[in-house]
Design a protein around this motif. Sequence first.
Motif, mmCIF file in Angstrom:
data_model
loop_
_atom_site.group_PDB
_atom_site.id
_atom_site.type_symbol
_atom_site.label_atom_id
_atom_site.label_comp_id
_atom_site.label_asym_id
_atom_site.label_seq_id
_atom_site.Cartn_x
_atom_site.Cartn_y
_atom_site.Cartn_z
ATOM 1 N N LEU A 52 0.802 -1.223 0.000
ATOM 2 C CA LEU A 52 0.000 0.000 0.000
ATOM 3 C C LEU A 52 0.837 1.277 0.000
ATOM 4 N N SER A 53 1.953 1.263 0.693
ATOM 5 C CA SER A 53 2.741 2.493 0.826
ATOM 6 C C SER A 53 3.247 3.000 -0.519
ATOM 7 N N HIS A 54 3.317 2.104 -1.522
ATOM 8 C CA HIS A 54 3.753 2.534 -2.854
ATOM 9 C C HIS A 54 2.735 3.471 -3.512
ATOM 10 N N PHE A 55 1.527 3.510 -2.969
ATOM 11 C CA PHE A 55 0.458 4.320 -3.562
ATOM 12 C C PHE A 55 0.011 5.436 -2.619
ATOM 13 N N GLY A 56 0.884 5.776 -1.671
ATOM 14 C CA GLY A 56 0.607 6.892 -0.780
ATOM 15 C C GLY A 56 -0.373 6.566 0.330
ATOM 16 N N ILE A 57 -0.589 5.268 0.594
ATOM 17 C CA ILE A 57 -1.495 4.849 1.671
ATOM 18 C C ILE A 57 -0.650 4.175 2.733
ATOM 19 N N LYS A 58 -0.473 4.851 3.845
ATOM 20 C CA LYS A 58 0.435 4.377 4.892
ATOM 21 C C LYS A 58 -0.361 3.854 6.079
ATOM 22 N N THR A 59 -0.286 2.536 6.290
ATOM 23 C CA THR A 59 -1.004 1.917 7.409
ATOM 24 C C THR A 59 -0.060 1.263 8.413
ATOM 25 N N GLN A 60 1.248 1.361 8.191
ATOM 26 C CA GLN A 60 2.198 0.805 9.152
ATOM 27 C C GLN A 60 1.973 1.452 10.520
ATOM 28 N N GLY A 61 1.805 0.599 11.543
ATOM 29 C CA GLY A 61 1.506 1.104 12.882
ATOM 30 C C GLY A 61 0.030 1.334 13.108
ATOM 31 N N ARG A 62 -0.761 1.282 12.039
ATOM 32 C CA ARG A 62 -2.218 1.408 12.154
ATOM 33 C C ARG A 62 -2.862 0.197 11.478
ATOM 34 N N SER A 63 -2.405 -0.963 11.872
ATOM 35 C CA SER A 63 -2.949 -2.207 11.340
ATOM 36 C C SER A 63 -3.247 -3.154 12.496
ATOM 37 N N ARG A 64 -4.363 -3.839 12.405
ATOM 38 C CA ARG A 64 -4.736 -4.812 13.427
ATOM 39 C C ARG A 64 -5.275 -6.071 12.753
ATOM 40 N N ARG A 65 -5.481 -7.135 13.549
ATOM 41 C CA ARG A 65 -5.864 -8.424 12.991
ATOM 42 C C ARG A 65 -6.957 -9.055 13.830
ATOM 43 N N LEU A 66 -7.987 -9.592 13.178
ATOM 44 C CA LEU A 66 -9.055 -10.332 13.840
ATOM 45 C C LEU A 66 -8.749 -11.828 13.753
ATOM 46 N N THR A 67 -9.050 -12.565 14.820
ATOM 47 C CA THR A 67 -8.726 -13.998 14.839
ATOM 48 C C THR A 67 -9.909 -14.902 15.191
ATOM 49 N N LEU A 68 -11.000 -14.333 15.694
ATOM 50 C CA LEU A 68 -12.142 -15.159 16.081
ATOM 51 C C LEU A 68 -13.073 -15.333 14.894
ATOM 52 N N ASN A 69 -13.304 -16.582 14.488
ATOM 53 C CA ASN A 69 -14.177 -16.888 13.354
ATOM 54 C C ASN A 69 -15.621 -17.000 13.852
ATOM 55 N N TYR A 70 -16.509 -16.242 13.232
ATOM 56 C CA TYR A 70 -17.910 -16.246 13.626
ATOM 57 C C TYR A 70 -18.753 -17.122 12.714
ATOM 58 N N ARG A 71 -18.219 -17.475 11.556
ATOM 59 C CA ARG A 71 -19.032 -18.142 10.551
ATOM 60 C C ARG A 71 -19.077 -19.646 10.726
ATOM 61 N N THR A 72 -17.928 -20.261 10.745
ATOM 62 C CA THR A 72 -17.878 -21.700 10.567
ATOM 63 C C THR A 72 -17.511 -22.427 11.849
ATOM 64 N N THR A 73 -17.607 -23.745 11.802
ATOM 65 C CA THR A 73 -17.262 -24.556 12.964
ATOM 66 C C THR A 73 -15.750 -24.708 13.069
ATOM 67 N N ALA A 74 -15.295 -25.128 14.240
ATOM 68 C CA ALA A 74 -13.867 -25.354 14.435
ATOM 69 C C ALA A 74 -13.349 -26.420 13.484
ATOM 70 N N GLU A 75 -14.177 -27.433 13.212
ATOM 71 C CA GLU A 75 -13.755 -28.511 12.313
ATOM 72 C C GLU A 75 -13.579 -27.998 10.884
ATOM 73 N N ASN A 76 -14.544 -27.214 10.405
ATOM 74 C CA ASN A 76 -14.438 -26.658 9.056
ATOM 75 C C ASN A 76 -13.284 -25.655 8.959
ATOM 76 N N LEU A 77 -13.080 -24.884 10.015
ATOM 77 C CA LEU A 77 -11.994 -23.904 10.026
ATOM 78 C C LEU A 77 -10.648 -24.598 9.925
ATOM 79 N N LYS A 78 -10.469 -25.662 10.689
ATOM 80 C CA LYS A 78 -9.209 -26.411 10.640
ATOM 81 C C LYS A 78 -8.981 -26.972 9.243
ATOM 82 N N TRP A 79 -10.022 -27.535 8.639
ATOM 83 C CA TRP A 79 -9.889 -28.125 7.296
ATOM 84 C C TRP A 79 -9.507 -27.048 6.278
ATOM 85 N N ALA A 80 -10.160 -25.894 6.354
ATOM 86 C CA ALA A 80 -9.896 -24.826 5.386
ATOM 87 C C ALA A 80 -8.492 -24.253 5.547
#
Length: 759
Positions: A530-558
């Motif tokens: 992104l920074s190559h296009f003037g969009i700077k998100t370094q230091g302003r990035s976060r990550r979600l880890t809890l899956n709301y859609r699928t089961t643990a079994e399907n998540l592991k398989w995927a």
Amino acid sequence: MPTIVMTKLASKLDPSLKKKAFAFLEKLAEDDTTPGLHIEPIANAADKRVRTGRVDDKYRAVLFKLDGDTPVYVLYGIWMHDEAIAKAKTTKIRMNPVNGVVEMIKAEAQLESSQPEPEPDYAPDHSLQDTAVLAAPEAPLLSVAVSDLIELGIDDELAAKAVTLTDDTEFAQVVSGAPSWQEEALLALATGSTLEQVREELELAVPAGELGGDDDQALIEALARPASQMEFARIEGSDELRRVIEDGDFGAWRVFLHPVQRAWVTRDWNGAFRLAGGAGTGKTVVAVHRARRLSRENPQACVVLTTFTRNLADELSSSLNRLDPRLQFATSLGAPGVYVSGIDALASAVVRLAGKNVAGAAEQVLGVARSDLGGRMINGLWNRVVSESSDLPAQAANARFLESEYQMVVLPNLIVTEAEYLRVRRPGRGVRLNKAARQAVWRAITRYRDEESAAGCTDFAERAVIAACYLDQLAASGEARLADHVLVDEGQDLQPAHWMLIRALVAECANDIFIAEDGHQRIYGQKLVLSHFGIKTQGRSRRLTLNYRTTAENLKWATDILSGADYHDLDGDQDTVAGYRSARRGPAPRVLACAGLGEELDVTADTLRGWAEDDAAGSGAIAVLVRDRNQRDRVVAGLSERGVTARAVDRGAPSGSDPMVMTMHRAKGMEFTKVILFDVSASSIPAGLRNFEFSEEDQADAQLRERSLLYVAASRARDELVVTWSKADGQSPLLRAGGRDDGPAGQVGKDGQGVALGR
């Protein structure tokens, strides 16, 4: 007038009860003294606040009445009369004494989930599991002390039990009966989060003296705490009540936001922000809620919500409308309200807005001042150019290579002359070009542009760059940018031209650009930063880890499909699925090997019939996902011959209750209760890689996108996933890469019982 607060449990109603439940709650919200409601206390109940109400002759609602400044009714659930009375007598609503989170607990034993759980209604075939999978690890899943959990606010009995568990399945069963925040906290700790991370993400730290008592008004105020809102949602009006009840669990995301999701909806940043996360972690939910929030805070603001395809844009628009039917949608780009559009349509809207004035921007991009940009694009133009360019070196005599070179090098650098192309750097392109080769490539590009000019057309990438240049020219002359905020969903699939347009739409300011992306779901675009296009998100990035859609079994398989591959996010950093988790359980995915196409269609038809019988009320969406449109049409016809009606889905919103058959690409951004991945054979996926033989790097990247496509398809399944294949060349190597073994039709591959938490 009373306020209605819904619990997650109450939102999951049997379809036959939804109309009656809505009628009951609507009357309750108008006047709780209406005689027909029969709002009555229960003698000898564990909680004096509990009430029951008459939904019909058989069913009773269990509620808790909180007498604050205005009365609040918390709907716990609706059950048949005797069961409702039993639950009313033994359930309490309380404020957690450690962190002030509101919880529903059992009076006689605060942790019902510590008792043995009933066997699931599916029967896993453990005989096919590897002994290495069956063997429990020696160390407990949690590496924290009981006292640490109690200090977090976890119930004593649950804390004591949780620290002893070494098996994923038993762990999930034990925590599943706990209050929502406690279940999520323990799952997070089991998948690598620290105590401080959990405390911060769930916002559990309450300043001393702010817990309050356990009186009704204190409870009402505590319902607003982020972790409380994982379980309790204040319903604002009759329209929202109807939506929550009618949509049930699939629509619960609108009201039951995780504290982490809520933080990214409400928080402000001094610039662009990037939210990453795997399939089903709620990135789109956050984007939709955030668009609504920004628009409601400033009704005069132009909020642009965009994504890669028109179908996904339609889904976003529909989600926004369901979330808030009163939301102001912009009638045109630049007008107040939320403007929802696919990114290519967004570029076309800017070009139309510019009219004849776009010629200067076109000259900056194409080297020719043109305003006739919207003509019908010539099909197969790059292939024609290759056939007419006899001087192209072998590694460049490929339509895919020329198109990629044009989009990744020429357009982003605004190159309009051969001299500029000879000087430009080409990092990461894979194919080295000497001066003579570059000159031949430039002649081919010039031929491409000349053909377009004669036809009065431009391709999507050109139009996006031209639109960006036009907006930059306006800004340089003192004009305001068209948007106040731009939100991007599925950012990993956008091309350089798209990011140039997004940067040009909005000035650099607080909350200017919000990006939701997952590097593992990149099925269209090329790798970029992104920074190559003037969009700077370094230091302003976060990550979600809890899956709301699928089961643990399907998540592991995927996620197993992704194992061994190297992925990067839009900041250029390594992307990972570490820590992804799901609190939901279900049957293991089934991998079915068939003797031929006929048997594969037979198995698919039988599976669909079985699912239809299990879901007589028709409450779940079912999909068969295939690699391409030809296969889609063959499957629809084959199922019809076997007496199963299915709908081929291409463009537009799916409708009707019959099973849907669509390509894996079309399913992007959607979810279904049950999914069949049809013909996951070696010759089906990965597919089309011969077009990328011009370099090892591009071949590897194409392989990566095919792996991502299968991951996207598998992660569409909410409850059940079935995978079939039948061709002589065997199952897809993408399955074998994940350690899967073949099994005859009706059986599960060896990895089918994968561990639950995806550690």
